[in-house]
Design a protein around this motif. Structure first.
Motif, PDB file in Angstrom:
ATOM      1  N   LYS A  13      -7.483   5.411 -14.907  1.00  7.38           N
ATOM      2  CA  LYS A  13      -6.740   3.902 -14.651  1.00  7.38           C
ATOM      3  C   LYS A  13      -7.333   3.093 -15.854  1.00  7.38           C
ATOM      4  CE  LYS A  13      -5.021   4.832 -10.506  1.00  7.38           C
ATOM      5  NZ  LYS A  13      -3.686   4.676 -10.481  1.00  7.38           N
ATOM      6  N   LEU A  14      -6.137   2.512 -16.161  1.00  2.00           N
ATOM      7  CA  LEU A  14      -6.608   1.515 -17.445  1.00  2.00           C
ATOM      8  C   LEU A  14      -7.407   0.284 -17.032  1.00  2.00           C
ATOM      9  CD1 LEU A  14      -3.078   1.972 -19.130  1.00  2.00           C
ATOM     10  CD2 LEU A  14      -5.509   2.623 -20.300  1.00  2.00           C
ATOM     11  N   LEU A  15      -8.485   0.043 -17.754  1.00  2.00           N
ATOM     12  CA  LEU A  15      -9.271  -1.217 -17.541  1.00  2.00           C
ATOM     13  C   LEU A  15      -8.968  -2.242 -18.594  1.00  2.00           C
ATOM     14  CD1 LEU A  15     -12.573   0.810 -16.780  1.00  2.00           C
ATOM     15  CD2 LEU A  15     -10.968   0.080 -14.957  1.00  2.00           C
ATOM     16  N   GLY A  16      -8.498  -1.859 -19.589  1.00  2.00           N
ATOM     17  CA  GLY A  16      -8.341  -2.916 -20.792  1.00  2.00           C
ATOM     18  C   GLY A  16      -8.162  -2.347 -22.142  1.00  2.00           C
ATOM     19  N   PHE A  17      -8.063  -3.314 -23.066  1.00  2.00           N
ATOM     20  CA  PHE A  17      -7.919  -2.972 -24.208  1.00  2.00           C
ATOM     21  C   PHE A  17      -8.533  -3.820 -25.359  1.00  2.00           C
ATOM     22  CE2 PHE A  17      -4.550  -5.771 -23.485  1.00  2.00           C
ATOM     23  CZ  PHE A  17      -4.451  -6.424 -24.661  1.00  2.00           C
ATOM     24  N   VAL A  58     -10.409 -12.171 -21.240  1.00  2.00           N
ATOM     25  CA  VAL A  58      -9.572 -12.234 -22.385  1.00  2.00           C
ATOM     26  C   VAL A  58     -10.242 -13.083 -23.588  1.00  2.00           C
ATOM     27  CG1 VAL A  58      -7.415 -12.881 -23.821  1.00  2.00           C
ATOM     28  CG2 VAL A  58      -7.284 -12.217 -21.175  1.00  2.00           C
ATOM     29  N   GLN A  59     -10.357 -12.239 -24.760  1.00  2.00           N
ATOM     30  CA  GLN A  59     -11.090 -12.784 -26.261  1.00  2.00           C
ATOM     31  C   GLN A  59     -10.045 -12.798 -26.979  1.00  2.00           C
ATOM     32  OE1 GLN A  59     -14.637 -11.173 -27.071  1.00  2.00           O
ATOM     33  NE2 GLN A  59     -15.107 -12.345 -28.584  1.00  2.00           N
ATOM     34  N   VAL A  60      -9.927 -13.757 -27.903  1.00  2.00           N
ATOM     35  CA  VAL A  60      -8.820 -13.540 -29.064  1.00  2.00           C
ATOM     36  C   VAL A  60      -9.710 -14.377 -30.253  1.00  2.00           C
ATOM     37  CG1 VAL A  60      -6.624 -14.385 -30.009  1.00  2.00           C
ATOM     38  CG2 VAL A  60      -6.902 -13.678 -27.511  1.00  2.00           C
ATOM     39  N   THR A  61     -10.032 -13.439 -31.179  1.00  2.00           N
ATOM     40  CA  THR A  61     -10.338 -14.352 -32.461  1.00  2.00           C
ATOM     41  C   THR A  61      -9.578 -13.722 -33.595  1.00  2.00           C
ATOM     42  OG1 THR A  61     -11.673 -11.834 -33.092  1.00  2.00           O
ATOM     43  CG2 THR A  61     -12.743 -13.736 -31.801  1.00  2.00           C
ATOM     44  N   GLU A  62      -9.773 -14.099 -34.804  1.00  2.00           N
ATOM     45  CA  GLU A  62      -9.103 -13.931 -35.908  1.00  2.00           C
ATOM     46  C   GLU A  62      -8.634 -12.321 -36.173  1.00  2.00           C
ATOM     47  OE1 GLU A  62      -9.163 -14.206 -40.696  1.00  2.00           O
ATOM     48  OE2 GLU A  62     -10.166 -15.788 -39.604  1.00  2.00           O
ATOM     49  N   ASN A  63      -9.718 -11.457 -35.907  1.00  2.03           N
ATOM     50  CA  ASN A  63      -9.602  -9.971 -36.132  1.00  2.03           C
ATOM     51  C   ASN A  63      -9.415  -9.195 -34.874  1.00  2.03           C
ATOM     52  OD1 ASN A  63      -8.932  -7.974 -37.944  1.00  2.03           O
ATOM     53  ND2 ASN A  63     -11.090  -7.461 -38.119  1.00  2.03           N
ATOM     54  N   THR A  64      -9.482  -9.766 -33.608  1.00  2.00           N
ATOM     55  CA  THR A  64      -9.615  -8.813 -32.469  1.00  2.00           C
ATOM     56  C   THR A  64      -8.824  -9.359 -31.366  1.00  2.00           C
ATOM     57  OG1 THR A  64     -11.869  -8.224 -32.948  1.00  2.00           O
ATOM     58  CG2 THR A  64     -11.109  -7.965 -30.896  1.00  2.00           C
ATOM     59  N   ILE A  65      -8.045  -8.916 -30.455  1.00  2.00           N
ATOM     60  CA  ILE A  65      -7.713  -9.192 -29.272  1.00  2.00           C
ATOM     61  C   ILE A  65      -8.101  -8.202 -28.234  1.00  2.00           C
ATOM     62  CG2 ILE A  65      -5.405  -9.737 -27.768  1.00  2.00           C
ATOM     63  CD1 ILE A  65      -4.070 -10.239 -30.509  1.00  2.00           C
ATOM     64  N   MET A  66      -8.705  -8.724 -27.350  1.00  2.00           N
ATOM     65  CA  MET A  66      -9.415  -7.921 -26.078  1.00  2.00           C
ATOM     66  C   MET A  66      -9.089  -8.420 -24.749  1.00  2.00           C
ATOM     67  SD  MET A  66     -13.404  -6.881 -25.936  1.00  2.00           S
ATOM     68  CE  MET A  66     -14.039  -8.345 -26.521  1.00  2.00           C
ATOM     69  N   LEU A  67      -8.769  -7.406 -23.987  1.00  2.00           N
ATOM     70  CA  LEU A  67      -8.370  -7.907 -22.536  1.00  2.00           C
ATOM     71  C   LEU A  67      -9.465  -6.843 -21.758  1.00  2.00           C
ATOM     72  CD1 LEU A  67      -5.607  -8.860 -20.515  1.00  2.00           C
ATOM     73  CD2 LEU A  67      -6.898  -6.823 -19.683  1.00  2.00           C
ATOM     74  N   LYS A  68     -10.011  -7.340 -20.698  1.00  2.00           N
ATOM     75  CA  LYS A  68     -10.648  -6.318 -19.657  1.00  2.00           C
ATOM     76  C   LYS A  68     -10.454  -6.993 -18.363  1.00  2.00           C
ATOM     77  CE  LYS A  68     -15.271  -4.576 -18.218  1.00  2.00           C
ATOM     78  NZ  LYS A  68     -16.634  -4.897 -18.043  1.00  2.00           N
ATOM     79  N   LEU A  69      -9.878  -6.062 -17.409  1.00  2.00           N
ATOM     80  CA  LEU A  69      -9.648  -6.255 -15.968  1.00  2.00           C
ATOM     81  C   LEU A  69     -11.016  -6.527 -15.503  1.00  2.00           C
ATOM     82  CD1 LEU A  69      -6.631  -3.935 -15.435  1.00  2.00           C
ATOM     83  CD2 LEU A  69      -6.575  -6.345 -15.448  1.00  2.00           C
ATOM     84  N   VAL A  70     -11.127  -7.359 -14.665  1.00  2.81           N
ATOM     85  CA  VAL A  70     -12.569  -7.546 -13.872  1.00  2.81           C
ATOM     86  C   VAL A  70     -12.191  -6.915 -12.625  1.00  2.81           C
ATOM     87  CG1 VAL A  70     -13.965  -9.113 -12.408  1.00  2.81           C
ATOM     88  CG2 VAL A  70     -13.026  -9.948 -14.748  1.00  2.81           C
ATOM     89  N   SER A  71     -11.078  -7.028 -12.015  1.00  2.00           N
ATOM     90  CA  SER A  71     -10.738  -5.864 -10.492  1.00  2.00           C
ATOM     91  C   SER A  71      -9.381  -5.912 -10.723  1.00  2.00           C
ATOM     92  CB  SER A  71     -11.199  -6.710  -9.590  1.00  2.00           C
ATOM     93  OG  SER A  71     -10.403  -7.897  -9.148  1.00  2.00           O
ATOM     94  N   ASP A  72      -8.846  -4.720 -10.355  1.00  3.84           N
ATOM     95  CA  ASP A  72      -7.679  -4.367 -10.161  1.00  3.84           C
ATOM     96  C   ASP A  72      -7.070  -3.559  -8.938  1.00  3.84           C
ATOM     97  OD1 ASP A  72      -4.646  -4.005 -10.972  1.00  3.84           O
ATOM     98  OD2 ASP A  72      -5.255  -2.265 -11.937  1.00  3.84           O
ATOM     99  N   GLU A  73      -7.392  -4.188  -7.849  1.00  4.24           N
ATOM    100  CA  GLU A  73      -7.180  -3.568  -6.383  1.00  4.24           C
ATOM    101  C   GLU A  73      -5.806  -2.906  -6.215  1.00  4.24           C
ATOM    102  OE1 GLU A  73      -8.966  -6.219  -3.379  1.00  4.24           O
ATOM    103  OE2 GLU A  73     -10.918  -6.157  -4.920  1.00  4.24           O
ATOM    104  N   THR A  74      -4.920  -3.763  -6.812  1.00  5.91           N
ATOM    105  CA  THR A  74      -3.578  -3.525  -6.416  1.00  5.91           C
ATOM    106  C   THR A  74      -2.804  -2.514  -7.226  1.00  5.91           C
ATOM    107  OG1 THR A  74      -2.597  -5.235  -7.846  1.00  5.91           O
ATOM    108  CG2 THR A  74      -3.066  -5.921  -5.481  1.00  5.91           C
ATOM    109  N   GLY A  75      -3.529  -2.225  -8.490  1.00  2.74           N
ATOM    110  CA  GLY A  75      -3.215  -1.327  -9.372  1.00  2.74           C
ATOM    111  C   GLY A  75      -2.075  -2.008 -10.466  1.00  2.74           C
TER     112      GLY A  75
END
Length: 106
Positions: A13-17, A58-75
């Motif tokens: 299962k995907l957790l983030g990118f 979610v974190q956005v900087t000049e050279n990075t976009i990042m997302l991490k799910l804290v929880s994803d009970e529903t999928g």
């Protein structure tokens, strides 16, 4: 080059990118590959956090976009991230010199 890392758990299962780098397809402000990736990444972040109201960092900087799910009970988060990953794979096939997609098991 843009590096797109997609993080998965042991159940696949995907957790983030994390998206880093620049495509180098054209000069800054005219690079359609960078614009495509940035737009798709931000659409994904906004869909996860503002439309589906999922708990994510979610974190956005000049050279990075990042997302991490804290929880994803529903999928739902996994499915949204899968759509984004497939989009990035398609872009990497169209622009292999500009984008590399990686799966990372966490």
């Amino acid at each position: 080059m843009i590096i797109a890392k997609f993080y998965k758990n042991g159940d696949n299962k995907l957790l983030g990118f994390e998206i880093t780098g620049h495509a180098g397809f054209d000069e800054m402000g005219l690079d359609i590959v960078c614009a495509s990736v940035s737009s798709a990444a931000m659409l994904t972040c906004n869909t996860v956090t503002d439309v589906f109201k999922l708990d994510a960092r979610v974190q956005v900087t000049e050279n990075t976009i990042m997302l991490k799910l804290v929880s994803d009970e529903t999928g739902e988060g996994d499915k949204i991230l899968l759509g984004f990953m497939l989009h990035m794979i398609c872009l990497s096939e169209d622009y292999p010199q500009c984008i590399k997609v990686k799966d990372v098991l966490k």
